[in-house]
Motif scaffolding. Structure first.
Motif, PDB file in Angstrom:
ATOM      1  N   THR A 141     115.582 -49.354  -6.234  1.00  0.00           N
ATOM      2  CA  THR A 141     114.439 -50.494  -6.497  1.00  0.00           C
ATOM      3  C   THR A 141     114.088 -51.183  -5.198  1.00  0.00           C
ATOM      4  O   THR A 141     112.923 -51.686  -4.787  1.00  0.00           O
ATOM      5  CB  THR A 141     114.991 -51.467  -7.541  1.00  0.00           C
ATOM      6  N   ALA A 142     114.906 -51.510  -4.287  1.00  0.00           N
ATOM      7  CA  ALA A 142     114.866 -52.000  -3.103  1.00  0.00           C
ATOM      8  C   ALA A 142     114.089 -51.095  -2.151  1.00  0.00           C
ATOM      9  O   ALA A 142     112.850 -51.698  -1.411  1.00  0.00           O
ATOM     10  CB  ALA A 142     116.131 -52.227  -2.239  1.00  0.00           C
ATOM     11  N   LEU A 143     114.260 -49.790  -2.158  1.00  0.00           N
ATOM     12  CA  LEU A 143     113.270 -48.784  -1.524  1.00  0.00           C
ATOM     13  C   LEU A 143     111.855 -48.918  -2.014  1.00  0.00           C
ATOM     14  O   LEU A 143     110.897 -49.064  -1.257  1.00  0.00           O
ATOM     15  CB  LEU A 143     113.603 -47.295  -1.715  1.00  0.00           C
ATOM     16  N   ASP A 144     111.644 -49.065  -3.259  1.00  0.00           N
ATOM     17  CA  ASP A 144     110.486 -49.161  -3.895  1.00  0.00           C
ATOM     18  C   ASP A 144     109.894 -50.375  -3.427  1.00  0.00           C
ATOM     19  O   ASP A 144     108.478 -50.599  -3.014  1.00  0.00           O
ATOM     20  CB  ASP A 144     110.481 -49.154  -5.361  1.00  0.00           C
ATOM     21  N   TYR A 145     110.418 -51.591  -3.185  1.00  0.00           N
ATOM     22  CA  TYR A 145     109.905 -52.892  -2.908  1.00  0.00           C
ATOM     23  C   TYR A 145     109.379 -52.653  -1.395  1.00  0.00           C
ATOM     24  O   TYR A 145     108.310 -53.291  -1.110  1.00  0.00           O
ATOM     25  CB  TYR A 145     111.004 -53.775  -2.576  1.00  0.00           C
ATOM     26  N   LEU A 146     110.153 -51.712  -0.427  1.00  0.00           N
ATOM     27  CA  LEU A 146     109.535 -51.421   1.052  1.00  0.00           C
ATOM     28  C   LEU A 146     108.473 -50.234   0.886  1.00  0.00           C
ATOM     29  O   LEU A 146     107.569 -50.648   1.686  1.00  0.00           O
ATOM     30  CB  LEU A 146     110.607 -50.848   1.671  1.00  0.00           C
ATOM     31  N   GLU A 148     105.913 -50.035  -1.556  1.00  0.00           N
ATOM     32  CA  GLU A 148     104.705 -50.513  -2.378  1.00  0.00           C
ATOM     33  C   GLU A 148     103.442 -51.074  -1.337  1.00  0.00           C
ATOM     34  O   GLU A 148     102.678 -50.658  -1.602  1.00  0.00           O
ATOM     35  CB  GLU A 148     104.910 -51.559  -3.410  1.00  0.00           C
ATOM     36  N   PRO A 149     104.051 -51.837  -0.264  1.00  0.00           N
ATOM     37  CA  PRO A 149     102.868 -52.296   0.733  1.00  0.00           C
ATOM     38  C   PRO A 149     102.257 -51.152   1.399  1.00  0.00           C
ATOM     39  O   PRO A 149     101.093 -51.052   1.605  1.00  0.00           O
ATOM     40  CB  PRO A 149     103.341 -53.330   1.459  1.00  0.00           C
ATOM     41  N   VAL A 150     103.200 -50.325   1.757  1.00  0.00           N
ATOM     42  CA  VAL A 150     102.748 -49.090   2.606  1.00  0.00           C
ATOM     43  C   VAL A 150     101.864 -48.069   1.719  1.00  0.00           C
ATOM     44  O   VAL A 150     100.914 -47.689   2.215  1.00  0.00           O
ATOM     45  CB  VAL A 150     104.073 -48.349   3.100  1.00  0.00           C
ATOM     46  N   ALA A 151     102.307 -48.020   0.273  1.00  0.00           N
ATOM     47  CA  ALA A 151     101.817 -47.175  -0.501  1.00  0.00           C
ATOM     48  C   ALA A 151     100.245 -47.515  -0.601  1.00  0.00           C
ATOM     49  O   ALA A 151      99.219 -46.764  -0.654  1.00  0.00           O
ATOM     50  CB  ALA A 151     102.455 -46.938  -1.855  1.00  0.00           C
ATOM     51  N   PHE A 205     112.111 -46.099   7.815  1.00  0.00           N
ATOM     52  CA  PHE A 205     110.790 -45.474   7.942  1.00  0.00           C
ATOM     53  C   PHE A 205     109.727 -46.545   7.404  1.00  0.00           C
ATOM     54  O   PHE A 205     108.593 -46.856   8.135  1.00  0.00           O
ATOM     55  CB  PHE A 205     110.546 -44.203   7.152  1.00  0.00           C
ATOM     56  N   PHE A 206     110.022 -47.005   6.288  1.00  0.00           N
ATOM     57  CA  PHE A 206     109.187 -48.197   5.608  1.00  0.00           C
ATOM     58  C   PHE A 206     109.470 -49.444   6.129  1.00  0.00           C
ATOM     59  O   PHE A 206     108.311 -50.207   6.031  1.00  0.00           O
ATOM     60  CB  PHE A 206     109.748 -47.899   4.013  1.00  0.00           C
ATOM     61  N   ILE A 211     106.312 -53.669   9.007  1.00  0.00           N
ATOM     62  CA  ILE A 211     106.544 -54.451  10.222  1.00  0.00           C
ATOM     63  C   ILE A 211     105.346 -54.422  11.192  1.00  0.00           C
ATOM     64  O   ILE A 211     104.597 -55.341  11.314  1.00  0.00           O
ATOM     65  CB  ILE A 211     107.608 -54.379  11.090  1.00  0.00           C
ATOM     66  N   TRP A 212     105.039 -53.146  11.447  1.00  0.00           N
ATOM     67  CA  TRP A 212     103.852 -52.914  12.512  1.00  0.00           C
ATOM     68  C   TRP A 212     102.362 -52.484  12.001  1.00  0.00           C
ATOM     69  O   TRP A 212     101.513 -52.697  12.476  1.00  0.00           O
ATOM     70  CB  TRP A 212     104.320 -51.743  13.465  1.00  0.00           C
TER      71      TRP A 212
END
Length: 213
Positions: A141-146, A148-151, A205-206, A211-212
């Motif tokens: 779930t923490a990975l999904d949180y990272l 989502e914005p990238v997706a 990676f995420f 960040i950038w």
């Protein structure tokens, strides 16, 4: 023999690390971003192939249990896309490749990758029963949180009105927990030293893209 295995493990870790770094640079560069978005399915597939090179044991039970996770992941996503009742209202973009019923084929493999590496990572750092499933699901779930914005940024998928609902994370945790329970019961893996490196690569990676970008 053990020394040779460790040598190949280091080589694989370096190879994937370089691949992920190149992916970050490619996605952040406006001139190459579109190309690297289209390479996302290859990134997932390559990660799974390298992971499976260190999988033990290969037997009928292992293959069937991993196939079950991949099929379940794809089916849940397909139902989620069409109903909006699992994760919320969303649709997939074009970056994840070929689709069946508006759902990318690669998404089932991505579910398997995440379930596999988080489960093994928790075991390898010494998390014992009954906490393995809970901690692995929480990590997913923490990975999904990272992710989502990238997706949304890179056309993996898009939410209605571009708002990521809390429902998505709640569903992710519960579904991940059920998959972790099934995965542990089947016991398809005895060891895989690529699990923790791949978890760390996914996280870094995420985080970098968040960040950038």
């Amino acid at each position: 023999m053990e020394g040779k295995k460790n040598k190949w493990l280091i080589v694989a870790m370096l190879f994937l690390s370089i691949f992920y770094v190149v992916g970050i640079i490619g996605l952040l560069n406006d001139a190459t971003s579109k190309l690297f978005q289209q390479l996302t399915p290859f990134n997932i597939l390559l990660s799974v192939v390298v992971l499976f090179c260190f999988h033990h044991p290969w037997n009928r039970s292992a293959v069937l249990s991993m196939l079950a996770v991949a099929i379940a992941g794809f089916t849940i996503e397909m139902f989620g896309v069409h109903s909006g009742k699992i994760f919320g209202s969303y649709e997939y973009g074009d970056s994840l490749g070929w689709k069946i019923s508006n759902t990318p084929l690669i998404i089932g493999l991505n579910w398997l990758l995440l379930v596999y590496i988080t489960n093994l990572a928790m075991k390898q750092i010494g998390i014992g029963k009954p906490w393995i499933e809970l901690t692995a699901a929480a990590l997913m779930t923490a990975l999904d949180y990272l992710i989502e914005p990238v997706a949304v940024q890179y056309d993996f998928w898009h939410w209605k009105e571009e708002i990521i609902p809390i429902q998505n994370f709640v569903a992710w945790f519960y579904i991940s927990f059920i998959m972790q329970l099934s995965f542990n019961r089947a016991k398809p893996v005895k060891e895989n030293k690529m699990a923790i490196p791949l978890v760390l690569l996914q996280i870094l990676f995420f985080i970098a893209l968040n960040i950038w970008k």
